[in-house]
Design an enzyme around this catalytic site. Structure first.
Site, PDB file in Angstrom:
ATOM      1  N   CYS A 259       1.043  -1.353  -0.100  1.00  0.00           N
ATOM      2  CA  CYS A 259       0.001  -0.177  -0.068  1.00  0.00           C
ATOM      3  C   CYS A 259       0.761   1.295   0.044  1.00  0.00           C
ATOM      4  O   CYS A 259       0.518   2.223  -0.403  1.00  0.00           O
ATOM      5  CB  CYS A 259      -0.920   0.075   1.129  1.00  0.00           C
TER       6      CYS A 259
ATOM      7  N   GLN B  16       2.390   5.320   8.767  1.00  0.00           N
ATOM      8  CA  GLN B  16       1.435   4.527   8.176  1.00  0.00           C
ATOM      9  C   GLN B  16       0.274   4.171   9.448  1.00  0.00           C
ATOM     10  O   GLN B  16       0.588   3.950  10.561  1.00  0.00           O
ATOM     11  CB  GLN B  16       1.918   3.240   7.915  1.00  0.00           C
TER      12      GLN B  16
ATOM     13  N   ARG C 165       4.720   3.340  12.166  1.00  0.00           N
ATOM     14  CA  ARG C 165       3.319   3.263  12.302  1.00  0.00           C
ATOM     15  C   ARG C 165       2.828   4.479  13.468  1.00  0.00           C
ATOM     16  O   ARG C 165       3.535   4.525  14.437  1.00  0.00           O
ATOM     17  CB  ARG C 165       2.982   2.003  12.982  1.00  0.00           C
TER      18      ARG C 165
ATOM     19  N   HIS D 164      -2.274   6.184   4.988  1.00  0.00           N
ATOM     20  CA  HIS D 164      -0.886   6.130   4.999  1.00  0.00           C
ATOM     21  C   HIS D 164      -0.375   7.721   4.410  1.00  0.00           C
ATOM     22  O   HIS D 164      -0.869   8.223   3.717  1.00  0.00           O
ATOM     23  CB  HIS D 164      -0.319   5.174   4.043  1.00  0.00           C
TER      24      HIS D 164
HETATM   25  N1  HSE Z   1       2.337  -3.561   4.882  1.00  0.00           N
HETATM   26  C1  HSE Z   1       1.268  -2.477   4.811  1.00  0.00           C
HETATM   27  C2  HSE Z   1       1.387  -1.842   6.174  1.00  0.00           C
HETATM   28  C3  HSE Z   1      -0.092  -2.872   4.619  1.00  0.00           C
HETATM   29  O1  HSE Z   1       1.732  -2.658   7.068  1.00  0.00           O
HETATM   30  O2  HSE Z   1       0.833  -0.754   6.643  1.00  0.00           O
HETATM   31  C4  HSE Z   1      -0.364  -2.600   3.120  1.00  0.00           C
HETATM   32  O3  HSE Z   1       0.511  -3.322   2.264  1.00  0.00           O
END
Ligand code: HSE
Length: 368
Positions: A134, A161, A266, A273
């Site tokens: 994503c 993210q 994150r 994102h």
């Molecule tokens: N790997 C991505 C995430 C999710 O952890 O945000 C979408 O590919």
């Protein structure tokens, strides 16, 4: 075409079903719905009545299909894909998971960026199509115009993210963490007798309490952040960071590859994102040309004026959630020199980051 759907009830699958209904994609195909856990229960009624759900592990049932679209996850793909191909199944497999992405015969789909390559691949006999990571898809939706112009010498993406990218349980846990923080202060947040540092101490104490909900993420995310996404790769990268370069260049068919790297983080956003880009341009393009190339690359990218007001109203997860728009703003030359560009973009991780490229490649396949 007989099209089977697996994992259509999960988070990505539900967004996909909604989009397909909005765009009337179901008018163009004959759907069959599968399940990994509720065989025989009633499937969804899309207007023509519902039929019982079939077993997603039944190779006999899957083998009748022309197309299989799965958002069930990588374990399902690993379990079923090769077994089905080994039986000689030659249908189209469309997958949201990462399990097959790096196979030589798999095409990564993001048609506003690589539509011509997708069509060529279908005509050339490709039968396996994967949505890309994503973060990568959202980066290319935002910066496709600069890649297309061959102007990206290298790119660093520092990400912010959303919880949804980690999964449905994690998104729920972020909400639970927010509720737990509210409980930790109760009505005292509004009591002038309680100092702001006392409020901060109570929130921090709640975050550090073992009882604070953190089972899915492994640590508190609300009122904090987590600078490690997915598993370790050689060289200190995480797998999420590794995908940046590997998948970008695979989508673009770029050889030699453009270096892409950064730190993936994150944050407590729900489903958008965000990414801060540092880009080394091949030529010291003037900013108006940069903006024009970015803006004209596809119908969804939108250049946001580099002002506080426009940034607050158009370039936030709050503004973008649930939309297909991919705004990019804060575009300016960096202090390192005229070849260095900074920019910031936001995109819905469940739409262009997951469901949308899949329903669109399905359309392309149906029309081929
Ligand atoms: N790997 C991505 C995430 C999710 O952890 O945000 C979408 O590919």
């Amino acid at each position: 075409m007989k099209t089977g759907f697996v994992g259509w009830r999960g988070m990505v699958g539900s967004v996909l079903m909604d989009r397909m209904q909005q765009e009337r994609d179901f008018d163009l195909l004959e759907p069959t719905f599968f399940t990994t856990s509720q065989v025989g229960q009633a499937g969804p009624d899309l207007g023509a009545g519902s039929t019982p759900l079939l077993d997603a592990y039944s190779l006999d049932d899957l083998a009748h299909l022309d197309v299989i679209l799965t958002a069930q996850g990588g374990d399902y793909t690993k379990n079923v894909y090769s077994a089905l191909r080994d039986r000689g199944w030659k249908g189209f497999w469309i997958d949201a998971a990462s399990a097959l992405r790096m196979r030589e015969d798999a095409v990564l789909v993001l048609d506003p960026v690589n539509g011509a390559r997708i069509e060529e691949a279908i005509a050339g006999g490709a039968r396996t199509f994967c949505g890309a990571n994503c973060t990568v898809s959202l980066m290319l939706m935002a910066l496709g115009g600069l890649f297309e112009a061959g102007q990206v010498e290298w790119l660093s993406s520092m990400t912010y993210q959303a919880a949804s990218g980690a999964g449905a349980a994690q998104l729920r846990e972020l909400v639970a963490q927010t509720v737990a923080l509210a409980d930790a202060v109760g009505e005292d947040w509004n009591d002038p007798e309680v100092s702001v540092l006392e409020l901060e101490r109570r929130v921090t104490a709640a975050l550090r309490d073992e009882a604070f909900p953190h089972e899915s993420f492994g640590a508190p995310l609300a009122a904090s952040l987590l600078a490690y996404i997915d598993s370790a790769m050689p060289g200190g990268q995480t797998r999420e960071e590794w995908k940046g370069m590997a998948e970008t260049n695979k989508i673009l068919g770029q050889d030699p590859p453009v270096p892409v790297d950064g730190i993936c983080v994150r944050v407590g956003a729900l489903r958008c994102h965000s990414q801060a880009f540092t880009i080394k341009l091949r030529d010291p393009l003037p900013l108006d040309e940069v903006e024009q190339r970015i803006a004209s690359a596809n119908d969804w990218v939108r250049v946001v004026e580099n002002t506080r007001d426009a940034t607050f109203s158009e370039l936030t997860p709050t503004a973008v959630s649930g939309t297909l728009s991919v705004p990019i703003g804060r575009i300016r030359k960096l202090a390192m020199g005229d070849h260095y560009l900074g920019a910031f973009s936001v995109g819905d991780q469940l739409l262009w980051g997951a469901a949308e490229p899949l329903r669109r490649v399905l359309r392309t396949i149906l029309a081929s």
